[in-house]
Design a protein around this motif. Structure first.
Motif, PDB file in Angstrom:
ATOM      1  N   SER A 124      23.676  52.761  22.065  1.00 35.86           N
ATOM      2  CA  SER A 124      22.353  52.818  21.436  1.00 35.86           C
ATOM      3  C   SER A 124      21.982  51.468  20.828  1.00 35.86           C
ATOM      4  O   SER A 124      20.894  50.932  21.070  1.00 35.86           O
ATOM      5  N   LEU A 125      22.891  50.905  20.043  1.00 40.03           N
ATOM      6  CA  LEU A 125      22.604  49.609  19.423  1.00 40.03           C
ATOM      7  C   LEU A 125      22.589  48.496  20.451  1.00 40.03           C
ATOM      8  O   LEU A 125      21.857  47.511  20.306  1.00 40.03           O
ATOM      9  N   SER A 126      23.400  48.614  21.507  1.00 36.36           N
ATOM     10  CA  SER A 126      23.364  47.580  22.549  1.00 36.36           C
ATOM     11  C   SER A 126      22.018  47.603  23.264  1.00 36.36           C
ATOM     12  O   SER A 126      21.490  46.548  23.635  1.00 36.36           O
ATOM     13  N   LEU A 127      21.434  48.793  23.445  1.00 41.47           N
ATOM     14  CA  LEU A 127      20.099  48.882  24.044  1.00 41.47           C
ATOM     15  C   LEU A 127      19.063  48.234  23.134  1.00 41.47           C
ATOM     16  O   LEU A 127      18.132  47.564  23.602  1.00 41.47           O
ATOM     17  N   ALA A 128      19.224  48.407  21.827  1.00 33.19           N
ATOM     18  CA  ALA A 128      18.321  47.747  20.873  1.00 33.19           C
ATOM     19  C   ALA A 128      18.399  46.231  21.017  1.00 33.19           C
ATOM     20  O   ALA A 128      17.372  45.537  21.025  1.00 33.19           O
ATOM     21  N   LEU A 129      19.614  45.692  21.141  1.00 34.56           N
ATOM     22  CA  LEU A 129      19.767  44.247  21.316  1.00 34.56           C
ATOM     23  C   LEU A 129      19.193  43.788  22.643  1.00 34.56           C
ATOM     24  O   LEU A 129      18.603  42.702  22.731  1.00 34.56           O
ATOM     25  N   LEU A 130      19.344  44.583  23.687  1.00 36.70           N
ATOM     26  CA  LEU A 130      18.803  44.198  24.992  1.00 36.70           C
ATOM     27  C   LEU A 130      17.277  44.139  24.951  1.00 36.70           C
ATOM     28  O   LEU A 130      16.666  43.269  25.594  1.00 36.70           O
ATOM     29  N   GLY A 131      16.656  45.059  24.218  1.00 30.74           N
ATOM     30  CA  GLY A 131      15.204  45.006  24.084  1.00 30.74           C
ATOM     31  C   GLY A 131      14.750  43.716  23.420  1.00 30.74           C
ATOM     32  O   GLY A 131      13.803  43.061  23.881  1.00 30.74           O
ATOM     33  N   VAL A 132      15.438  43.330  22.344  1.00 30.18           N
ATOM     34  CA  VAL A 132      15.119  42.056  21.681  1.00 30.18           C
ATOM     35  C   VAL A 132      15.445  40.888  22.608  1.00 30.18           C
ATOM     36  O   VAL A 132      14.691  39.903  22.681  1.00 30.18           O
ATOM     37  N   GLY A 133      16.562  40.989  23.345  1.00 36.37           N
ATOM     38  CA  GLY A 133      16.948  39.922  24.256  1.00 36.37           C
ATOM     39  C   GLY A 133      15.930  39.679  25.341  1.00 36.37           C
ATOM     40  O   GLY A 133      15.678  38.530  25.726  1.00 36.37           O
ATOM     41  N   VAL A 134      15.331  40.734  25.861  1.00 36.72           N
ATOM     42  CA  VAL A 134      14.280  40.581  26.874  1.00 36.72           C
ATOM     43  C   VAL A 134      13.124  39.768  26.312  1.00 36.72           C
ATOM     44  O   VAL A 134      12.603  38.849  26.975  1.00 36.72           O
ATOM     45  N   TYR A 135      12.711  40.067  25.108  1.00 33.55           N
ATOM     46  CA  TYR A 135      11.616  39.320  24.481  1.00 33.55           C
ATOM     47  C   TYR A 135      11.979  37.845  24.317  1.00 33.55           C
ATOM     48  O   TYR A 135      11.166  36.955  24.614  1.00 33.55           O
ATOM     49  N   LEU A 136      13.195  37.582  23.870  1.00 34.38           N
ATOM     50  CA  LEU A 136      13.613  36.191  23.667  1.00 34.38           C
ATOM     51  C   LEU A 136      13.695  35.439  25.000  1.00 34.38           C
ATOM     52  O   LEU A 136      13.371  34.243  25.068  1.00 34.38           O
ATOM     53  N   PHE A 152      26.031  40.285  20.018  1.00 33.66           N
ATOM     54  CA  PHE A 152      26.330  41.299  21.031  1.00 33.66           C
ATOM     55  C   PHE A 152      27.828  41.339  21.328  1.00 33.66           C
ATOM     56  O   PHE A 152      28.425  42.420  21.481  1.00 33.66           O
ATOM     57  N   VAL A 153      28.456  40.175  21.404  1.00 34.60           N
ATOM     58  CA  VAL A 153      29.896  40.111  21.671  1.00 34.60           C
ATOM     59  C   VAL A 153      30.670  40.858  20.590  1.00 34.60           C
ATOM     60  O   VAL A 153      31.632  41.586  20.889  1.00 34.60           O
ATOM     61  N   TRP A 154      30.265  40.696  19.375  1.00 40.84           N
ATOM     62  CA  TRP A 154      30.953  41.365  18.261  1.00 40.84           C
ATOM     63  C   TRP A 154      30.643  42.862  18.219  1.00 40.84           C
ATOM     64  O   TRP A 154      31.418  43.643  17.671  1.00 40.84           O
ATOM     65  N   LEU A 155      29.511  43.249  18.793  1.00 47.73           N
ATOM     66  CA  LEU A 155      29.084  44.644  18.723  1.00 47.73           C
ATOM     67  C   LEU A 155      29.763  45.529  19.750  1.00 47.73           C
ATOM     68  O   LEU A 155      30.220  46.634  19.436  1.00 47.73           O
ATOM     69  N   TYR A 156      29.842  45.042  21.014  1.00 49.47           N
ATOM     70  CA  TYR A 156      30.191  45.951  22.108  1.00 49.47           C
ATOM     71  C   TYR A 156      30.710  45.142  23.285  1.00 49.47           C
ATOM     72  O   TYR A 156      30.212  44.050  23.570  1.00 49.47           O
ATOM     73  N   ASN A 157      31.666  45.711  24.001  1.00 50.07           N
ATOM     74  CA  ASN A 157      32.282  44.958  25.087  1.00 50.07           C
ATOM     75  C   ASN A 157      31.411  44.857  26.339  1.00 50.07           C
ATOM     76  O   ASN A 157      31.780  44.158  27.287  1.00 50.07           O
ATOM     77  N   LEU A 158      30.247  45.500  26.347  1.00 55.34           N
ATOM     78  CA  LEU A 158      29.336  45.353  27.480  1.00 55.34           C
ATOM     79  C   LEU A 158      28.336  44.218  27.267  1.00 55.34           C
ATOM     80  O   LEU A 158      27.253  44.211  27.870  1.00 55.34           O
ATOM     81  N   PHE A 159      28.706  43.245  26.445  1.00 59.88           N
ATOM     82  CA  PHE A 159      27.835  42.095  26.218  1.00 59.88           C
ATOM     83  C   PHE A 159      27.475  41.324  27.492  1.00 59.88           C
ATOM     84  O   PHE A 159      26.426  40.652  27.529  1.00 59.88           O
ATOM     85  N   PRO A 160      28.289  41.371  28.590  1.00 58.50           N
ATOM     86  CA  PRO A 160      27.855  40.660  29.805  1.00 58.50           C
ATOM     87  C   PRO A 160      26.506  41.132  30.351  1.00 58.50           C
ATOM     88  O   PRO A 160      25.902  40.437  31.176  1.00 58.50           O
ATOM     89  N   LEU A 161      26.017  42.273  29.893  1.00 62.18           N
ATOM     90  CA  LEU A 161      24.704  42.734  30.357  1.00 62.18           C
ATOM     91  C   LEU A 161      23.608  41.733  30.031  1.00 62.18           C
ATOM     92  O   LEU A 161      22.680  41.546  30.825  1.00 62.18           O
ATOM     93  N   ILE A 162      23.698  41.076  28.879  1.00 58.56           N
ATOM     94  CA  ILE A 162      22.647  40.116  28.524  1.00 58.56           C
ATOM     95  C   ILE A 162      22.705  38.898  29.445  1.00 58.56           C
ATOM     96  O   ILE A 162      21.670  38.287  29.740  1.00 58.56           O
ATOM     97  N   LEU A 163      23.885  38.566  29.939  1.00 57.44           N
ATOM     98  CA  LEU A 163      23.985  37.490  30.928  1.00 57.44           C
ATOM     99  C   LEU A 163      23.365  37.923  32.251  1.00 57.44           C
ATOM    100  O   LEU A 163      22.737  37.112  32.947  1.00 57.44           O
TER     101      LEU A 163
END
Length: 464
Positions: A124-136, A152-163
């Motif tokens: 849930s929180l990773s989706l929140a970060l991805l929404g902000v990441g899209v804007y950035l 994101f790295v500190w939050l969840y191990n699926l941080f490669p999604l932002i890459l």
């Protein structure tokens, strides 16, 4: 989300029991990082343990001040609401027309999405970060993007999604303008590298990444890895998301591939929706991400084609479509509530756990016959340690031979498992669900165990 969450008393999501208990342990140990000693035979044994959800567990801390069950059921709706707000914020930021109507399919267009967003888990929180990441990414705010990736790295191990998002944007720019633009990818890469190095678990976090990549690529038919690593049932996928598939189909009909240089955002969201759909068809654990980006693709595409598309759709048809969408939303919410209402008793493992805590030595190892039960065992009893948990491949990667013995024992293939359990695993007690008929049948036939505790759900056996 609160209304869906409180349809039943249970904590939603098996791993949530682990997350809540570990978050309380972190809070009580702060500022010192506590040792994780409860899975000593796996890759998560104390010397090698990495909290891959560290920031998520920190954010859970306020919800661990009282009853953990209630805290979990309050945290999940808040985190999912933040995720939906982040995605909806993109519609607001880019002035998408009728954005309040798009909130309907975004929030209730998918029953599996509603159920999975009700779990007390990091997606849930990773989706929140991805929404902000899209804007950035779209606004080319690369310094902020690097910092977000660090978080994101500190939050969840699926941080490669932002890459992956950054690469999808680079492909979008190339297809639209025939030029290379890897600035977002460079920013996310720097943020990820800093997050891994400036990390309370450095350098062990790199080793855990290796294990996760191995788990992602490994053949799941060779080992029972749990539902998260399998795809959703095809019929469930179609019926639970029929409104989203209809919206995507309409958007594809309206999509003008010849005008991407004018507005490349629809193409960008098409890539993201397609990637997440393919990932969801392979692994259930990625499903949370497809529905919101499917809605974004439809919203941005139909908005970009506003000069032509609405005129081709009769008013009555639009009203009918909205009515059907509203009815589907109601059905999805009701179905999600029903699924949570049917979740098993949250106190199922409390009796067996309490007995073990009261009658066994501190730090003694318990042979749990199902790795799935570890979160609840850990939630109720931190006095004992366990053979396996969180993922069976953690034991397989650490001790392949022990895993083979474990699998053979739990499948009821060993005629005299007691000797193996005592000598190879170092356990004197076994905890098993009462539906573990293969093991319990073999244990009873061997005559080498005494049943020292039993209730409607689980039994504890002592090796003679």
């Amino acid at each position: 989300m609160l209304w869906i969450q409180f349809a039943g008393p249970a904590i939603v999501g098996n791993d949530a029991y682990y997350h809540m208990r570990w978050s309380r342990i972190l809070r009580e140990s702060a500022p010192r990082l506590p040792a994780f000693s409860w899975l000593p035979l796996t890759v998560l044994r104390a010397p090698a343990f990495v909290d891959q959800h560290f920031l998520f567990h920190v954010l859970l801390m306020p919800f661990t001040l009282g009853d953990l069950r209630l805290g979990a059921k309050l945290a999940a709706p808040l985190f999912s609401a933040l995720a939906l707000t982040s995605i909806f914020g993109l519609l607001v930021a880019y002035r998408i027309r009728h954005r309040w109507l798009w909130l309907l399919p975004l929030a209730a267009g998918s029953e599996p999405f509603l159920y999975r967003m009700s779990m007390t888990r990091a997606p849930s929180l990773s989706l929140a970060l991805l929404g902000v990441g899209v804007y950035l990414i779209l606004e080319r705010r690369f310094l902020s993007l690097a910092f977000l990736t660090f978080v994101f790295v500190w939050l969840y191990n699926l941080f490669p999604l932002i890459l992956v998002f950054a690469l999808a944007h680079a492909v979008t720019v190339w297809l639209s303008e025939r030029r290379f633009d890897f600035a977002a990818f460079y920013a996310t890469s720097v943020g990820a590298a800093l997050g891994l190095v400036i990390n309370p678990y450095f350098p062990k976090d790199f080793l855990l990444i290796f294990h996760h990549v191995h788990m992602l690529l490994a053949e799941t038919t060779a080992i029972d890895v749990g539902t998260e690593w399998y795809p959703l049932d095809t019929w469930e996928m179609l019926t639970g998301n029929v409104a989203l598939f209809a919206l995507c189909f309409a958007a594809l009909l309206a999509f003008d591939f010849g005008k991407r240089s004018r507005d490349r955002r629809p193409l960008f969201f098409l890539f993201l929706a397609a990637v997440f759909l393919l990932m969801s068809l392979r692994w259930r654990r990625f499903f949370e991400y497809w529905p919101p980006f499917a809605v974004l693709f439809a919203a941005f595409t139909l908005d970009a084609e506003r000069l032509e598309f609405p005129r081709r759709v009769p008013v009555r048809l639009r009203i009918a479509a909205l009515t059907v969408l509203g009815a589907m939303a109601i059905l999805n919410v009701r179905a999600a509530r029903a699924e949570i209402r049917d979740t098993r008793d949250p106190f199922a493992m409390r009796g067996a756990s309490t007995w073990l805590a009261a009658h066994t030595p501190t730090d003694s190892l318990v042979f749990n016959t199902d790795w799935v039960e570890f979160p609840e065992l850990f939630y109720y009893n931190q006095r004992n340690v366990y053979v396996t948990g969180l993922d069976p491949r953690y034991l397989l990667d650490s001790h392949p031979e022990l895993w083979k013995l474990y699998d053979s024992i739990t499948q009821g293939q060993e005629k005299h498992p007691a000797t193996i359990i005592r000598e190879r695993f170092g356990a004197e007690y076994v905890v098993a669900r009462n539906d573990s008929t293969d093991f319990l049948g073999a244990a009873k036939a061997s005559g080498d165990f005494d049943t020292v505790y039993s209730d409607a759900y689980a039994s504890v056996l002592r090796v003679r």
